[in-house]
Design a protein around this motif. Sequence first.
Motif, PDB file in Angstrom:
ATOM      1  N   GLN A  73      39.292  35.758  33.712  1.00 46.74           N
ATOM      2  CA  GLN A  73      38.562  34.354  33.844  1.00 46.74           C
ATOM      3  C   GLN A  73      37.691  34.282  32.895  1.00 46.74           C
ATOM      4  N   LEU A  74      37.506  33.241  32.235  1.00 49.04           N
ATOM      5  CA  LEU A  74      36.483  32.782  31.145  1.00 49.04           C
ATOM      6  C   LEU A  74      35.388  32.257  31.702  1.00 49.04           C
ATOM      7  N   THR A  75      33.905  32.970  31.364  1.00 48.05           N
ATOM      8  CA  THR A  75      33.145  32.441  32.064  1.00 48.05           C
ATOM      9  C   THR A  75      32.065  32.438  30.850  1.00 48.05           C
ATOM     10  N   GLY A  77      31.430  34.902  29.136  1.00 51.97           N
ATOM     11  CA  GLY A  77      31.987  35.839  28.631  1.00 51.97           C
ATOM     12  C   GLY A  77      33.556  35.985  28.927  1.00 51.97           C
ATOM     13  N   VAL A  78      34.137  37.166  29.293  1.00 52.18           N
ATOM     14  CA  VAL A  78      35.006  37.186  29.790  1.00 52.18           C
ATOM     15  C   VAL A  78      35.408  38.133  30.891  1.00 52.18           C
ATOM     16  N   GLU A  79      35.838  37.720  32.211  1.00 51.99           N
ATOM     17  CA  GLU A  79      35.878  38.781  33.397  1.00 51.99           C
ATOM     18  C   GLU A  79      37.321  39.387  33.323  1.00 51.99           C
ATOM     19  N   TYR A  80      37.330  40.504  33.536  1.00 49.86           N
ATOM     20  CA  TYR A  80      38.631  41.062  33.589  1.00 49.86           C
ATOM     21  C   TYR A  80      38.651  41.853  35.106  1.00 49.86           C
ATOM     22  N   LEU A  81      39.668  41.435  35.616  1.00 46.51           N
ATOM     23  CA  LEU A  81      40.364  41.910  37.103  1.00 46.51           C
ATOM     24  C   LEU A  81      41.266  42.897  36.991  1.00 46.51           C
ATOM     25  N   LEU A  82      41.141  44.297  36.699  1.00 51.80           N
ATOM     26  CA  LEU A  82      42.109  45.189  36.459  1.00 51.80           C
ATOM     27  C   LEU A  82      42.394  45.963  37.482  1.00 51.80           C
ATOM     28  N   THR A  83      43.931  46.307  37.556  1.00 51.84           N
ATOM     29  CA  THR A  83      44.347  47.278  38.744  1.00 51.84           C
ATOM     30  C   THR A  83      45.046  48.529  37.747  1.00 51.84           C
ATOM     31  N   VAL A  84      44.499  49.403  37.964  1.00 52.42           N
ATOM     32  CA  VAL A  84      45.106  50.569  37.127  1.00 52.42           C
ATOM     33  C   VAL A  84      45.228  51.813  37.937  1.00 52.42           C
ATOM     34  N   LYS A  85      46.188  52.638  37.352  1.00 53.36           N
ATOM     35  CA  LYS A  85      46.451  54.107  38.109  1.00 53.36           C
ATOM     36  C   LYS A  85      45.599  55.064  37.232  1.00 53.36           C
ATOM     37  N   ILE A  86      44.762  55.877  37.533  1.00 52.11           N
ATOM     38  CA  ILE A  86      44.152  56.834  36.945  1.00 52.11           C
ATOM     39  C   ILE A  86      44.651  58.236  37.544  1.00 52.11           C
ATOM     40  N   SER A  87      44.471  59.372  36.709  1.00 52.83           N
ATOM     41  CA  SER A  87      45.059  60.688  37.114  1.00 52.83           C
ATOM     42  C   SER A  87      44.043  61.742  36.496  1.00 52.83           C
ATOM     43  N   ARG A  88      43.912  62.705  37.529  1.00 53.15           N
ATOM     44  CA  ARG A  88      42.885  63.756  36.953  1.00 53.15           C
ATOM     45  C   ARG A  88      43.605  64.780  35.995  1.00 53.15           C
ATOM     46  N   THR A  89      43.021  65.103  34.874  1.00 56.26           N
ATOM     47  CA  THR A  89      43.234  65.773  33.895  1.00 56.26           C
ATOM     48  C   THR A  89      42.784  67.334  34.067  1.00 56.26           C
ATOM     49  N   LYS A  90      43.102  68.086  33.197  1.00 54.12           N
ATOM     50  CA  LYS A  90      42.800  69.685  32.933  1.00 54.12           C
ATOM     51  C   LYS A  90      41.514  69.814  32.410  1.00 54.12           C
ATOM     52  N   CYS A  91      41.226  68.572  31.829  1.00 53.97           N
ATOM     53  CA  CYS A  91      39.616  68.810  31.129  1.00 53.97           C
ATOM     54  C   CYS A  91      38.559  68.556  32.116  1.00 53.97           C
TER      55      CYS A  91
END
Length: 137
Positions: A73-75, A77-91
């Motif tokens: 959405q332009l305001t 600036g720019v607003e991003y509505l994100l849906t992401v899949k995240i996962s745990r790493t070994k770090c």
Amino acid sequence: MGFRDWRTPLLLLVALVLAAAFGRIERWEGFQNVSMSKKNMNSTLSFFIDSYNNASNDTYLFRVRKLIQSQMQLTTGVEYLLTVKISRTKCKRNATKKTDCPLQKKKLKKSLICQSLIYTVPWVKHYRLWNNSCLER
């Protein structure tokens, strides 16, 4: 105030009215499903995962596995509505932050689906996480 002083603003107003009348001004009505440019996507997702990892109490770092949906959405600036899949790493958190950390398997495996609202002014590299909600998957 002479004739020249008000002529320029009047011409700009006429040009704006004509552009609107002929559909040259695009109106945004809330969030739109659009693909982010590769540059904006990489910087926005990097900002998101860094913010998540900094706020998390988990021993291990997480990384973005998949961008599920992006809306913008332009305001001012720019607003991003994100849906992401995240996962745990070994770090571990205290280790050097690597983007290529291998993912956890078996017992320590953990994935989350996060929905985040990020405000950005990309041309000045300003990012702010306005809202974030993650659920275990």
